[in-house]
Scaffold this motif. Structure first.
Motif, PDB file in Angstrom:
ATOM      1  N   ARG A  16       0.821  -1.204   0.000  1.00  0.00           N
ATOM      2  CA  ARG A  16       0.000   0.000   0.000  1.00  0.00           C
ATOM      3  C   ARG A  16       0.865   1.269   0.000  1.00  0.00           C
ATOM      4  NH1 ARG A  16      -1.221   4.200   0.178  1.00  0.00           N
ATOM      5  NH2 ARG A  16      -2.859   5.423   1.136  1.00  0.00           N
ATOM      6  N   ILE A  17       1.954   1.269   0.776  1.00  0.00           N
ATOM      7  CA  ILE A  17       2.848   2.432   0.810  1.00  0.00           C
ATOM      8  C   ILE A  17       3.567   2.581  -0.528  1.00  0.00           C
ATOM      9  CG2 ILE A  17       4.893   3.415   1.927  1.00  0.00           C
ATOM     10  CD1 ILE A  17       3.926   1.910   4.501  1.00  0.00           C
ATOM     11  N   PHE A  18       3.986   1.466  -1.107  1.00  0.00           N
ATOM     12  CA  PHE A  18       4.643   1.527  -2.418  1.00  0.00           C
ATOM     13  C   PHE A  18       3.719   2.153  -3.462  1.00  0.00           C
ATOM     14  CE2 PHE A  18       7.354  -2.438  -1.281  1.00  0.00           C
ATOM     15  CZ  PHE A  18       8.250  -1.635  -0.601  1.00  0.00           C
ATOM     16  N   LEU A 290      -3.485   9.271   3.335  1.00  0.00           N
ATOM     17  CA  LEU A 290      -2.754   9.493   4.586  1.00  0.00           C
ATOM     18  C   LEU A 290      -1.259   9.215   4.429  1.00  0.00           C
ATOM     19  CD1 LEU A 290      -5.285   8.096   7.218  1.00  0.00           C
ATOM     20  CD2 LEU A 290      -4.531  10.461   6.959  1.00  0.00           C
ATOM     21  N   VAL A 291      -0.896   8.270   3.574  1.00  0.00           N
ATOM     22  CA  VAL A 291       0.528   8.018   3.353  1.00  0.00           C
ATOM     23  C   VAL A 291       1.171   9.212   2.659  1.00  0.00           C
ATOM     24  CG1 VAL A 291       2.201   6.553   2.163  1.00  0.00           C
ATOM     25  CG2 VAL A 291       0.264   5.520   3.349  1.00  0.00           C
ATOM     26  N   LEU A 346      -9.502  -2.881  -2.653  1.00  0.00           N
ATOM     27  CA  LEU A 346      -8.897  -4.078  -2.080  1.00  0.00           C
ATOM     28  C   LEU A 346      -7.412  -3.799  -1.849  1.00  0.00           C
ATOM     29  CD1 LEU A 346      -9.605  -7.113  -1.376  1.00  0.00           C
ATOM     30  CD2 LEU A 346      -8.425  -7.678  -3.503  1.00  0.00           C
ATOM     31  N   ASP A 347      -7.001  -3.790  -0.597  1.00  0.00           N
ATOM     32  CA  ASP A 347      -5.592  -3.665  -0.224  1.00  0.00           C
ATOM     33  C   ASP A 347      -5.101  -5.046   0.173  1.00  0.00           C
ATOM     34  OD1 ASP A 347      -5.998  -0.981  -0.576  1.00  0.00           O
ATOM     35  OD2 ASP A 347      -5.264  -0.373   1.388  1.00  0.00           O
ATOM     36  N   THR A 348      -4.059  -5.546  -0.482  1.00  0.00           N
ATOM     37  CA  THR A 348      -3.596  -6.898  -0.203  1.00  0.00           C
ATOM     38  C   THR A 348      -2.104  -7.008  -0.441  1.00  0.00           C
ATOM     39  OG1 THR A 348      -3.885  -9.254  -0.763  1.00  0.00           O
ATOM     40  CG2 THR A 348      -4.100  -7.673  -2.561  1.00  0.00           C
TER      41      THR A 348
END
Length: 613
Positions: A16-18, A290-291, A346-348
Motif C-alpha cells: 500500500r505504501i509503495f 494518509l501516506v 482491495l488492499d492486499t
C-alpha cells in the motif's frame, strides 16, 4: 525532498505504501525475510534487500539490519508501516542517526505513547498494581505493540499468574518487549478511535472517528468511519482528548487515539504512534491519502489550517485465512485466486498463486466500500465479498458477510462482545445444497474427452464430496442429450460453468478445482476418494495439530500416564505470531505424548493421545 523510501515492513501495508510512492514519483525499497523471498511486496518494489532468517525476531524486528539495507539500497527515508518496529523509538533514532528521514513521529513522542503504561500516566490514568476479586474482570495487555498480541482477559484470580506469563511470552515474541500491565476490563463497550494528523508547525487535525468494535481475540475484524450513533457532545469530547494527547507529546505525523465508549462516556485506551490497519476508511470519507500526507509532513510541509470535511460512509472488512468456528485457527497453503467485483477497494499483499505461510499474521486483504450512507456502504461491501473469488485455504469470508448483514450491526448497536454472543450463529454451516452436483458435473465434463456418453444403458455415476464437515454423495448420468441428475435440470455444464434449474429457478455456478479442493461460487468442497484411506485414521482421543506451527510449551509435569481433565491445557503451539492452546478432548489418561518444545508440526500431526476413563 524524499526521493526513495524503504518500507520496514511486509505484506499488505508495504504494498500500500509503495502504491502511493509510485504515484508521487518516489522510488521504493523492500526488505524481505527468507520466508518472504517471493512475496508480493518484494516483487513490486524497485529494489529489495534480504533479511536472513524467517522469524520476526531474526528479520523485521532487526532495526540494525534494516538501516543497513536502506543505506545499501540508496534510500533516503524509512517508513515503518504498522506493527514490527513502527512504535520503536530506538529504531526511529537509528534511522535519523544514519542520516535518513524518519516518516513518523519524533522518537520522544513514540517513547511517551508507545508504552501503554506511560501513555495512561500522561492522560492521568493509573494501571492496576494489585488485583483483587473486586477488580475482576481485568485485561492483561502488552505495554509495547498492539494487534491483540500479548493481551488476555482474566475472569478468575487463580488464572492471573498463568495469563501474565502467557502474555509476556507472546509480547516478547511479537515485539521484542515482554512488559505487560493490568487494567480494568469493561464488558461490551464500543471501540472508537480518532485519526489524528499533525505537522511540525503546530497544526493538529482530528480526521473523524472510526468504530472498530467487531473484534476477535482483541484484533479488529470490521471497521467503519464515521463511528455511528455518537452524540455531537461525545464526538467533540473524543476530538478534544485526541488532540490533547497529540499536543502533550509534540506529535507529528499520522496517529490514532483509541477509546472505549461505554455509558455515553469515552475512556482513553492508548495512542498508536503509527498508521493504523483501518486507515483506508478515513481516507475514503475524507478524500485524502494518509501516506502521502505522512510524506509531506516528513518533508516539513505545513497542513492546511482545517482538516477536510467527511463525506459519506466507509466500511472495511479484514479477510483472514482462518477458521472462525475452530478457535479462529489460522490456515496456510496456496492462495489460488483472490478477486473482488469492481466498485470496492482491495488492499492486499497477495496475488494469485502465492503461498500463505506460518510465520506472519494471516490477514490476506482489506476490502473497503464507500457510499453516501452507512446502509449503502454495508450493502455494497457485503455483496462484493459474497461474490468474491477466494480460492485456497479456509477464510473468514462467510463470517464477514453474515456479520455485515446481522441486525445488530446494521442497526449500529454492536460492541466488543459481538462475537462472544453471536459466533455460533455466524459460523453455522449453510452451504449451497446444489454445490456438490455442480462440482461433479464440471468434473465430469472436464475429465471426459467426448462428453462421457456411451451407446449403452448407463448406471448412475457417483461422486463424493466433503462440504461443511459432512459427506455428500452425488449421482448423475451420461445420456444422448448430455448430463442429467434426478430432480434437477442441467441447463449447461462445462469444466468451469454449470447452470442448474431446480423448482423453476435457474442458477449459475462457477467452478474451479485445485487438486481435490473444489470451489463452487462461495462454497468450498473437498473431493473424496472412492474408498477411504485407512492410514488417515487415528485412535479416539487423539490430539492433532489444527495448524502448522511450533510447539512452544508443554504443560508443567505432563508425562505419559498423567491423569487429565477434559478441557485442560496440555500444550501450546505458536503460529502466525499467536499462541494457540491445545486442550484435552476428554477426561482420562495421557497415553502418548509426541510433542516436545521447539518441534515443528504440520496440520494433522499427532501431538498426543488421551485415553478416556
Amino acid at each position: 525532498m524524499i526521493s526513495t523510501v524503504l518500507v520496514a515492513n511486509r505484506g499488505e501495508i508495504a504494498c500500500r505504501i509503495f502504491r502511493t510512492c509510485r504515484e508521487l514519483g518516489i522510488g521504493t525499497v523492500a526488505v524481505y525475510s527468507d520466508a518472504d523471498e517471493n512475496a508480493l511486496h518484494a516483487r513490486v518494489a524497485d529494489a529489495a534487500v534480504r533479511l536472513p532468517g524467517a522469524t520476526p525476531a531474526e528479520t523485521y524486528l532487526r532495526g540494525d539490519l534494516i538501516v543497513k539495507a536502506a543505506v545499501a539500497a540508496g534510500a533516503d527515508a524509512v517508513h515503518p508501516g504498522y506493527g514490527f518496529l513502527s512504535e520503536n523509538a530506538g529504531f526511529a533514532r537509528a534511522v535519523a542517526d544514519a542520516g535518513l528521514t524518519w516518516i513518523g513521529p519524533p522518537p520522544e513522542a513514540i517513547e511517551a505513547m508507545a508504552s501503554k503504561t506511560r501513555a495512561k500516566e500522561l492522560m492521568g490514568i493509573a494501571p492496576l498494581d494489585q488485583v483483587t476479586e473486586a477488580d475482576l474482570p481485568v485485561l492483561v495487555k502488552a505495554a509495547a505493540g498492539g494487534g491483540g498480541r500479548g493481551m488476555r482477559v482474566v475472569r478468575h484470580l487463580a488464572d492471573l499468574d498463568a495469563e501474565l506469563a502467557a502474555a509476556r511470552a507472546e509480547a516478547a515474541s511479537a515485539f521484542g518487549d515482554g512488559e505487560v500491565f493490568v487494567e480494568p476490563y469493561v464488558e461490551n463497550g464500543r471501540h472508537v478511535e480518532v485519526q489524528i494528523l499533525a505537522d511540525t508547525h503546530g497544526t493538529v487535525w482530528a480526521l473523524g472517528t472510526r468504530d472498530c468494535s467487531l473484534q476477535r481475540r482483541h484484533q479488529k475484524v470490521i471497521e467503519e468511519a464515521p463511528a455511528p450513533g455518537l452524540t455531537a457532545s461525545l464526538t467533540e469530547d473524543l476530538y478534544e482528548q485526541a488532540i490533547r494527547a497529540a499536543r502533550a507529546v509534540d506529535y507529528a505525523g499520522a496517529g490514532t487515539v483509541e477509546f472505549l465508549v461505554a455509558d455515553g462516556k469515552a475512556h482513553f485506551l492508548e495512542m498508536n504512534t503509527r498508521l493504523q490497519v483501518e486507515h483506508p476508511v478515513t481516507e475514503a470519507v475524507c478524500g485524502v491519502d494518509l501516506v502521502a500526507l505522512q510524506l509531506r509532513v516528513a518533508e516539513g510541509h505545513a497542513l492546511e489550517t482545517d482538516p477536510p470535511r467527511a463525506r459519506g460512509h466507509a466500511v472495511e472488512a479484514r479477510l483472514y485465512a482462518e477458521d472462525p468456528a475452530n478457535g479462529w485457527a489460522p490456515q496456510t497453503g496456496r492462495l489460488h485466486r483472490l478477486a473482488v467485483p469492481d466498485g470496492i477497494r482491495l488492499d492486499t499483499g497477495y496475488t494469485d498463486g502465492d503461498d500463505i505461510g506460518v510465520h506472519y499474521d494471516p490477514m490476506l486483504a482489506k476490502a473497503v466500500a464507500h457510499a453516501p450512507t452507512r446502509t449503502e456502504a454495508i450493502r455494497l461491501l457485503a455483496g462484493a465479498l459474497e461474490r468474491a473469488a477466494v480460492h485456497g485455504p479456509l477464510t473468514n469470508r462467510d463470517l464477514l458477510v453474515r456479520s455485515l448483514r446481522h441486525e445488530e450491526f446494521t442497526a449500529g448497536r454492536m460492541d466488543t462482545g459481538f462475537y462472544d454472543r453471536h459466533l455460533p450463529e455466524l459460523t453455522a454451516p449453510a452451504p449451497d445444497p446444489l454445490a456438490p452436483l455442480a462440482a461433479a458435473l464440471a468434473d465430469a465434463h472436464g475429465r471426459s474427452r467426448f462428453g462421457g456418453w456411451r451407446n449403452l444403458p448407463s448406471q448412475p455415476q457417483v461422486k463424493r464430496y466433503a462440504m461443511a464437515g459432512e459427506e455428500h454423495e452425488v449421482r448423475y448420468r451420461h445420456t444422448r442429450t448430455g448430463l442429467t441428475a434426478d430432480g434437477v435440470r442441467v441447463v449447461h455444464a462445462d469444466a468451469r460453468l454449470v447452470v442448474l434449474e431446480a423448482d423453476g429457478v435457474r442458477r449459475r455456478y462457477e467452478v474451479a478445482r485445485y487438486g481435490d479442493r473444489v470451489h463452487v461460487n462461495a462454497t468450498a468442497l473437498t473431493a473424496l476418494p472412492r474408498f477411504p484411506d485407512p492410514t488417515t485414521q487415528h485412535a479416539p482421543g487423539s490430539l492433532l495439530a489444527p495448524m502448522p506451527g511450533t510447539v512452544v510449551r508443554v504443560a508443567e509435569g505432563l508425562t505419559e500416564g498423567t491423569a487429565v481433565q477434559a478441557g485442560q491445557p496440555l500444550l501450546w503451539l505458536e503460529a502466525m505470531k499467536m499462541e494457540h492452546k491445545i486442550t484435552a478432548p476428554v477426561t482420562g489418561t495421557l497415553t502418548t505424548l509426541h510433542a516436545v518444545p521447539g518441534q515443528q508440526v504440520t496440520v494433522g500431526s499427532l501431538l498426543a493421545v488421551v485415553g478416556e476413563t
